[in-house]
Structures are given as structure tokens and as C-alpha cells.
Design an enzyme around this catalytic site. Structure first.
Site, PDB file in Angstrom:
ATOM      1  N   HIS A 122      16.140 -22.827  34.811  1.00  0.00           N
ATOM      2  CA  HIS A 122      15.624 -23.056  36.160  1.00  0.00           C
ATOM      3  C   HIS A 122      15.675 -24.537  36.563  1.00  0.00           C
ATOM      4  CE1 HIS A 122      11.865 -24.792  34.537  1.00  0.00           C
ATOM      5  NE2 HIS A 122      11.944 -23.842  33.622  1.00  0.00           N
ATOM      6  N   ASP A 123      16.029 -24.755  37.816  1.00  0.00           N
ATOM      7  CA  ASP A 123      15.991 -26.079  38.453  1.00  0.00           C
ATOM      8  C   ASP A 123      17.037 -27.051  37.932  1.00  0.00           C
ATOM      9  OD1 ASP A 123      13.514 -25.771  40.207  1.00  0.00           O
ATOM     10  OD2 ASP A 123      12.704 -25.254  38.232  1.00  0.00           O
ATOM     11  N   GLY A 140      15.096 -26.430  31.396  1.00  0.00           N
ATOM     12  CA  GLY A 140      14.767 -26.598  32.799  1.00  0.00           C
ATOM     13  C   GLY A 140      14.896 -28.024  33.308  1.00  0.00           C
TER      14      GLY A 140
END
Length: 260
Positions: A122-123, A140
């Protein structure tokens, strides 16, 4: 060219597909997905809700795009997304998770190649022309600059920033920020400039300047960040390298093991 959607594929009525998209057997395309012209989604691939796939992207079998973040604090009701840039290739069993933040996106740039079993958490933000070799693992919030290559089985710690034209060795463990144009290996070890990558992409003057900047920062006694402040570059590439020694979320590789 008309759409080619295999009868066993499951495509939500709320998905937006260009007229020439190809969807293979047993693939799953969820609601609120956008897939642009020239894309090919292979058998058994899954493109989850809120994913945005630009023109000419290939997503191979068993890849999962837009999965929920592996973050215990994440709420599935969060409307975040994955964005994949034009002409990127996502090979077998790659996983890319959507952002943890409302309205934000995990991004893969244009003309990237993510080889089999690579993971983008994520991200993460990947620039253009990035290559992740088989089983590369990005935690992340990792940022990767344009044209960097991350070797097979490497592990990148969360919040690490990797500059452009960096080469990360296979099975390396990267826990600190990596300035542009370097090679890194083993556990947080700078091994020199990425000369092969530089020769393929930069002019001789820029390479010569980067050699001088590298020696000034890494081959002298003292803190590389402070040495970078007192080093002057002759080219834009040299300036970009020195700028990498500014503010950092994770800290930087502090010392080079090998001369270049």
C-alpha cells in the site's frame, strides 16, 4: 477492434472497459474499475475495486491488482485505489495493494516491468521504467525513482526512498534511503555507482561528474550528508545525486564498502 471477454470471466457491470480490452478465462474485474484501450487481462487475473489501468497494460495470470492493504488499522470502506501507468507489464502472481488513505493511490509508473511474484504494498510510488525482478518485496510507502532495477528476492523496508537509476542486488535487504545512481547489496551496503545503468542512460560528462561527487561523499572520512553539502556538481545529474542527502524519513546508507 471489439472487446474480447471470455464467457467464463466475471466483469462487474460498473466496471469501465475500453472497446478493445481483452479479458481472459476466469478473470475477475470488480466494480469501479477503469481499464483503458489496448489492455490485456490474462486468465485468472483479478482487478479489484477502484483500480485504474491505463493504455496498453498487460496483467498476467493470477496477478491481483488493488487488494486490501495489509494494515491492521485499515478500513475496507476507505475509497483508495491503485493506478498503473501506460504500457506497463504485470507478470504472473504479482500483488499490488491499494492505498491506506482516502482518495489516494498506490502508483506504478509507465513502462514498468513487475516480474512474477513481486509484491507492491500500500501507498508505494513507482516511477517510470522501474523493473522489479521475481519475488521483489516492497513494504508500505516505498518510493522508487525512474529506471531503477530491484533484484530478485530483495526486501525493501517501509518508508524507504530509492532514487532513480538505482540497482538493488538480488536478495538484498534495504532498510535506509538509497541516493540516485547507486548500487546496493546485502544488508544496507552501498557497493558503488550503477555504472552499467549510467552508461546506458547518461552522457559521459554526467558519469564523470557523478564519479567525482560519489568519491567526495563516500570515499572521504565524515558524515556523507555533511560532505554532500560541501560538494559542488557540474551537471544536473550530479546535483540530483547530492540532493538525495537532504531530509530523509528512514536515514541513508552512511558508508560505501567498495570504491568505484
Amino acid at each position: 477492434m471489439s472487446q474480447s471477454i471470455h464467457p467464463t470471466a466475471i466483469v462487474d457491470a460498473k466496471a469501465q472497459l475500453a472497446d478493445d480490452v481483452e479479458i481472459g478465462p476466469y478473470a475477475v474485474i470488480e466494480a469501479d474499475v477503469s481499464i483503458a484501450s489496448g489492455c490485456r487481462i490474462a486468465a485468472h487475473a483479478i482487478v479489484r475495486q477502484y483500480s485504474n489501468v491505463e493504455e496498453g497494460v498487460t496483467i498476467d495470470s493470477f496477478a491481483v491488482i488493488g487488494g486490501l492493504p495489509q494494515d491492521l488499522s485499515f478500513s475496507p470502506s476507505t475509497k483508495s485505489s491503485v493506478h498503473i501507468g501506460k504500457n506497463s507489464v504485470i507478470r504472473e502472481a504479482v500483488t499490488i495493494h491499494r492505498s491506506t488513505e482516502e482518495g489516494a493511490a498506490t502508483r506504478v509508473g509507465e513502462k514498468c516491468l513487475l516480474m512474477a511474484n513481486a509484491h507492491v504494498a500500500h501507498d508505494c510510488q513507482l516511477g517510470n521504467g522501474v523493473i522489479l525482478v521475481n519475488n521483489a518485496m516492497l513494504a508500505g510507502h516505498v518510493h522508487v525513482g525512474d529506471s531503477s532495477v530491484l533484484g530478485g528476492g530483495c526486501g525493501i523496508h517501509q518508508f524507504v526512498n530509492i532514487g532513480k537509476l538505482v540497482m538493488v542486488a538480488g536478495n538484498a535487504s534495504v532498510t535506509y534511503d538509497v541516493p540516485s545512481y547507486l548500487m546496493v547489496a546485502e544488508r544496507s551496503v552501498v557497493t558503488g555507482l550503477n555504472l552499467i545503468g549510467l552508461k546506458r542512460n547518461l552522457q559521459r560528462e554526467a558519469i564523470s561528474d557523478l564519479r567525482a561527487c560519489y568519491k567526495s561523499v563516500y570515499m572521504k572520512a565524515g558524515d556523507p550528508a555533511k560532505l554532500a553539502q560541501h560538494t559542488k556538481a557540474k551537471t544536473q545529474e550530479g546535483q540530483d545525486f547530492l540532493a538525495c542527502f537532504g531530509a530523509s524519513r528512514r536515514g541513508r546508507f552512511s558508508r560505501s564498502r567498495m570504491q568505484n
